[in-house]
Design a protein around this motif. Structure first.
Motif, PDB file in Angstrom:
ATOM      1  N   MET A   1      11.767  32.049 164.491  1.00 39.20           N
ATOM      2  CA  MET A   1      11.755  30.894 165.405  1.00 39.20           C
ATOM      3  C   MET A   1      11.443  31.386 166.816  1.00 39.20           C
ATOM      4  N   LEU A   2      10.485  30.763 167.480  1.00 40.25           N
ATOM      5  CA  LEU A   2      10.077  31.140 168.824  1.00 40.25           C
ATOM      6  C   LEU A   2      11.125  30.699 169.844  1.00 40.25           C
ATOM      7  N   TRP A   3      10.905  31.114 171.106  1.00 39.52           N
ATOM      8  CA  TRP A   3      11.895  30.818 172.148  1.00 39.52           C
ATOM      9  C   TRP A   3      12.072  29.316 172.343  1.00 39.52           C
ATOM     10  N   GLU A   4      10.988  28.547 172.107  1.00 35.85           N
ATOM     11  CA  GLU A   4      11.118  27.088 172.267  1.00 35.85           C
ATOM     12  C   GLU A   4      12.131  26.512 171.274  1.00 35.85           C
ATOM     13  N   GLY A   5      12.111  27.056 170.056  1.00 34.44           N
ATOM     14  CA  GLY A   5      13.052  26.587 169.048  1.00 34.44           C
ATOM     15  C   GLY A   5      14.490  26.897 169.416  1.00 34.44           C
ATOM     16  N   TRP A   6      14.709  28.151 169.893  1.00 30.92           N
ATOM     17  CA  TRP A   6      16.068  28.521 170.296  1.00 30.92           C
ATOM     18  C   TRP A   6      16.544  27.676 171.484  1.00 30.92           C
ATOM     19  N   LEU A   7      15.643  27.428 172.424  1.00 28.93           N
ATOM     20  CA  LEU A   7      16.021  26.596 173.581  1.00 28.93           C
ATOM     21  C   LEU A   7      16.375  25.178 173.145  1.00 28.93           C
ATOM     22  N   THR A   8      15.512  24.596 172.315  1.00 24.46           N
ATOM     23  CA  THR A   8      15.772  23.227 171.848  1.00 24.46           C
ATOM     24  C   THR A   8      17.091  23.150 171.088  1.00 24.46           C
ATOM     25  N   LEU A   9      17.312  24.122 170.205  1.00 26.46           N
ATOM     26  CA  LEU A   9      18.542  24.139 169.427  1.00 26.46           C
ATOM     27  C   LEU A   9      19.761  24.277 170.339  1.00 26.46           C
ATOM     28  N   GLY A  10      19.668  25.148 171.341  1.00 29.84           N
ATOM     29  CA  GLY A  10      20.775  25.328 172.277  1.00 29.84           C
ATOM     30  C   GLY A  10      21.057  24.076 173.083  1.00 29.84           C
ATOM     31  N   VAL A  11      19.993  23.413 173.546  1.00 31.92           N
ATOM     32  CA  VAL A  11      20.161  22.193 174.343  1.00 31.92           C
ATOM     33  C   VAL A  11      20.773  21.081 173.499  1.00 31.92           C
ATOM     34  N   VAL A  12      20.291  20.917 172.259  1.00 27.78           N
ATOM     35  CA  VAL A  12      20.824  19.867 171.380  1.00 27.78           C
ATOM     36  C   VAL A  12      22.289  20.141 171.054  1.00 27.78           C
ATOM     37  N   LEU A  13      22.626  21.395 170.732  1.00 23.63           N
ATOM     38  CA  LEU A  13      24.018  21.735 170.434  1.00 23.63           C
ATOM     39  C   LEU A  13      24.914  21.508 171.641  1.00 23.63           C
ATOM     40  N   SER A  46       4.242  24.955 177.898  1.00 20.97           N
ATOM     41  CA  SER A  46       4.380  25.011 176.437  1.00 20.97           C
ATOM     42  C   SER A  46       4.184  23.624 175.831  1.00 20.97           C
ATOM     43  N   ASN A  47       3.447  23.587 174.727  1.00 14.94           N
ATOM     44  CA  ASN A  47       3.271  22.321 174.013  1.00 14.94           C
ATOM     45  C   ASN A  47       4.194  22.235 172.793  1.00 14.94           C
ATOM     46  N   ARG A  48       5.175  23.148 172.725  1.00 17.62           N
ATOM     47  CA  ARG A  48       6.104  23.153 171.599  1.00 17.62           C
ATOM     48  C   ARG A  48       7.490  22.631 171.997  1.00 17.62           C
ATOM     49  N   LEU A 465      14.750  13.725 171.405  1.00 17.05           N
ATOM     50  CA  LEU A 465      15.269  15.047 171.036  1.00 17.05           C
ATOM     51  C   LEU A 465      14.875  15.415 169.614  1.00 17.05           C
ATOM     52  N   GLY A 466      14.860  14.436 168.724  1.00 22.44           N
ATOM     53  CA  GLY A 466      14.411  14.692 167.359  1.00 22.44           C
ATOM     54  C   GLY A 466      12.973  15.167 167.319  1.00 22.44           C
ATOM     55  N   GLN A 467      12.139  14.584 168.186  1.00 21.25           N
ATOM     56  CA  GLN A 467      10.743  15.022 168.271  1.00 21.25           C
ATOM     57  C   GLN A 467      10.655  16.462 168.767  1.00 21.25           C
ATOM     58  N   SER A 468      11.534  16.817 169.693  1.00 29.11           N
ATOM     59  CA  SER A 468      11.532  18.184 170.208  1.00 29.11           C
ATOM     60  C   SER A 468      11.957  19.179 169.129  1.00 29.11           C
ATOM     61  N   LEU A 469      12.914  18.792 168.273  1.00 27.86           N
ATOM     62  CA  LEU A 469      13.310  19.655 167.156  1.00 27.86           C
ATOM     63  C   LEU A 469      12.131  19.906 166.225  1.00 27.86           C
ATOM     64  N   ASN A 470      11.290  18.890 166.041  1.00 26.73           N
ATOM     65  CA  ASN A 470      10.083  19.047 165.222  1.00 26.73           C
ATOM     66  C   ASN A 470       9.066  19.946 165.911  1.00 26.73           C
ATOM     67  N   ASN A 471       8.773  19.644 167.180  1.00 22.35           N
ATOM     68  CA  ASN A 471       7.731  20.380 167.905  1.00 22.35           C
ATOM     69  C   ASN A 471       8.029  21.872 167.993  1.00 22.35           C
ATOM     70  N   SER A 472       9.297  22.199 168.218  1.00 20.68           N
ATOM     71  CA  SER A 472       9.681  23.589 168.464  1.00 20.68           C
ATOM     72  C   SER A 472       9.820  24.403 167.184  1.00 20.68           C
ATOM     73  N   GLY A 473       9.834  23.737 166.038  1.00 25.22           N
ATOM     74  CA  GLY A 473      10.028  24.428 164.775  1.00 25.22           C
ATOM     75  C   GLY A 473      11.491  24.614 164.411  1.00 25.22           C
ATOM     76  N   ALA A 474      12.425  24.152 165.262  1.00 25.34           N
ATOM     77  CA  ALA A 474      13.853  24.324 164.988  1.00 25.34           C
ATOM     78  C   ALA A 474      14.267  23.539 163.753  1.00 25.34           C
ATOM     79  N   ALA A 475      13.721  22.337 163.587  1.00 24.94           N
ATOM     80  CA  ALA A 475      14.084  21.514 162.429  1.00 24.94           C
ATOM     81  C   ALA A 475      13.674  22.196 161.130  1.00 24.94           C
ATOM     82  N   GLU A 476      12.488  22.792 161.143  1.00 25.25           N
ATOM     83  CA  GLU A 476      12.002  23.465 159.936  1.00 25.25           C
ATOM     84  C   GLU A 476      12.883  24.653 159.578  1.00 25.25           C
ATOM     85  N   VAL A 477      13.277  25.440 160.585  1.00 22.90           N
ATOM     86  CA  VAL A 477      14.120  26.613 160.332  1.00 22.90           C
ATOM     87  C   VAL A 477      15.479  26.199 159.790  1.00 22.90           C
TER      88      VAL A 477
END
Length: 595
Positions: A1-13, A46-48, A465-477
């Motif tokens: 998971m790229l940094w965008e995914g970790w950031l999105t996951l951290g912000v959502v949590l 970033s577009n993720r 926020l759900g869209q951001s989870l998709n864009n960043s790849g966090a949802a997939e992980v």
């Protein structure tokens, strides 16, 4: 998971923790999360993450707009008294706790399948205290069952809760597939039947025998109010009990004047006649409820002679000052209506019952008057020397009982249109709102005020926020992690998604939980090569079936104070119901929507 995914996951949590710990409201937490992700995307290019357009797109979601319209439809039914018109005859026939629960909860669940739960629960809150007192059962064994029945009813149709509509719209946008109006009934109706059976059988064992907290908060003022039974009205030939006059908390019927004859100590089986003048004494909230009952009108002619149209009037409390020119004179002789453009419909003098007709009461300093008047009265007399205090009474608008026979068919037609394959739910709800406004069941300003903008904003932000989870790849992980933990077994994955949604809902709110879990569930379904439909249904049911905390569903919070409940009461009574509904869902969903 790229940094965008970790950031999105951290912000959502962080947002979820802030909401669960009450450090921030859902609105503040979710909007702050949106701001962080949009700002980071703009700063890094970033577009993720989340563009401004993607963040705003959630607020234009078709499901969200439909939810807003359904708030207005529910308001039209409450403003016309249509809900009370359907339910009131059932309540007067209850004989014990089980009988009261069945007669109360079954129609509440039925209405909740098609209307927003919040106004339905609000309508019945004032009824429960007196119903419990009359039946000599603890009110605490009725309030929480009321909330649970409304929640269970909402699981039976696609329009039963805002969560169902939003998740279904997300699925439509993703795959072009969606559920029909009654598809959820496969799970909802069995869950409702078993849930109501559980409530009736177990509430006596698991719910506390606790004094109603509202009794300690009752206003010590007791108003004396006169009303008249309308000739050929809905209450003619009904007993006092059947009319619902014993179902208003803190209000008692002191006497009936009939053709000049006084009937004191009125019993519950006394039959009402057209033209009866009823003298009642009670607290403000119940006097307001009485003022809105079908088949009754104020006994004073002054109300009929007011200039403002009935639909534009409100109720106002005013405390008579020593310098009021009407002190020492009766309301009628002092020509109160002509002087103030307001009609006195009730008078409070401490805790006493005042003798005689309202118009014959001689005013004294400190008397509190309940007035039917125009909204401008408050500003006009706020600093007047005639009154010590002037304040509006909330939720006191006149109920348009004559419109109930119009409002009910409009709702029925809306449901039929929404169930048809030719009209979308948005279209059906919009037509219903227009019909309610055109037929004057509700006016445009009332419809706009009825919309819960805070709820819609929370939903729109959560979609972003759900869209951001998709864009960043966090949802997939996360979806892949769920599959790994469940050993690639679709049924175990379904159970995991259900539990994840349920736990998140109990900690925050149902709408936010469902929208945030949706992309994770879709990623898991895609990785398994499975149909997304069973996972969507699991999210809908799990996000609605929130019984174990007062936080997960708004109606649970609404009954907490009146019922005198503590947090552990919800866990003890609600957690087994959570498990019961989950079991029903896990048994039925894979059979109706194959994995």
């Amino acid at each position: 998971m790229l940094w965008e995914g970790w950031l999105t996951l951290g912000v959502v949590l962080a947002a979820l923790i802030a909401m669960a710990s009450h450090r921030a409201s859902p609105l503040a937490a979710l909007f702050t999360a949106l701001a962080i992700l949009m700002t980071t995307a703009a700063a890094t290019g970033s577009n993720r993450l989340l563009s401004a357009g993607e963040a705003a797109s959630g607020f234009g979601n078709i499901g969200l707009i439909t939810v807003g319209l359904l708030f207005a439809v529910a308001n039209g039914l409450t403003r016309t008294g249509a809900i009370q018109w359907l339910i009131q005859p059932l309540l007067g026939q209850a004989k014990g706790l089980a009988s009261a629960q069945i007669r109360l909860l079954t129609p509440v669940a039925g209405l909740s399948a098609f209307l927003n739960n919040t106004p339905i629960v609000a309508v019945f809150l004032p009824v429960i205290d007196d119903l419990a007192r009359r039946l000599k059962v603890p009110a605490s064994r009725l309030y929480l069952p009321l909330s649970y029945a409304a929640i269970l009813g909402g699981t039976c149709t696609l329009i039963g809760t805002s969560t169902n509509l939003i998740v279904n719209e997300l699925l439509l946008e993703r795959d072009g597939l969606g559920l029909a109006l009654f598809d959820l009934a496969w799970v909802g109706i069995p869950a409702l039947a078993l849930g109501l059976l559980y409530i009736v059988l177990m509430s006596g064992l698991l719910l506390p025998d606790r004094a109603d907290a509202r009794r300690e908060q009752l206003d010590p003022k007791r108003y004396t109010v006169e009303v008249e039974v309308e000739e050929d009205g809905a209450l003619v030939d009904q007993t006092v009990e059947e009319a619902g006059l014993r179902h208003l908390p803190g209000l008692f019927l002191a006497e009936i004047e009939r053709h000049g004859r006084i009937i004191p100590a009125v019993g519950p089986n006394e039959r009402l006649q057209g033209g009866d003048r009823l003298v009642l004494v009670g607290i403000l909230d119940s006097v307001v409820d009485l003022h809105q009952m079908r088949g009754l009108r104020p006994a004073t002619d002054a109300v009929e002679n007011l200039e403002a149209p009935k639909t534009e009037r409100c109720l106002v409390e005013a405390v008579v000052a020593e310098t009021c020119p009407l002190v020492g004179r009766s309301i009628r002789v002092g020509r109160f209506r002509e002087r103030y453009r307001a009609a006195v419909i009730a008078v409070s003098r401490g805790n006493r019952q005042l003798e005689g007709k309202i118009g014959d009461i001689v005013l004294r300093p400190g008397d509190t008057l309940l007035l039917e008047t125009h909204p401008e009265f408050i500003d006009a007399h706020r600093d007047s020397r005639d009154f010590y205090l002037v304040s509006g009474v909330s939720d006191s608008s006149a109920v348009r009982h004559e419109k109930a026979p119009i409002a009910l068919p409009i709702m029925a037609i809306m449901v039929l249109l929404a169930a048809s394959p030719w009209v979308t739910m948005l279209n059906a709800a919009l037509l219903a709102v227009i019909a309610l406004i055109v037929t004057r069941c509700v006016n445009l300003s009332e419809a706009l005020r009825a919309i819960r903008w805070d709820v819609l904003l929370v939903i729109g932000a959560a979609i972003g926020l759900g869209q951001s989870l998709n864009n960043s790849g966090a949802a997939e992980v996360i979806g892949l992690q769920v599959i790994t933990l469940t050993a690639d077994h679709p049924l175990l994955t379904l159970l995991a998604i259900y539990l994840l949604t349920s736990i998140t809902t109990e900690a925050v709110t149902n709408n936010a939980a469902a929208v945030l879990i949706f992309p994770i569930a879709m990623a898991a379904a895609d990785a398994l090569g499975a149909s997304p439909m069973p996972y969507v249904v699991a999210i809908m049911v799990a996000a609605s079936a929130a019984f174990a905390t007062p936080i997960g569903y708004q109606t649970n919070l609404m009954v907490m104070g009146p019922g005198g409940y503590r947090f552990l009461d919800y866990v003890r009574f609600g957690l087994p119901l959570n498990l019961l509904v989950m079991t029903v869902a896990m048994l039925i969903i894979p059979r109706i929507w194959p994995l």
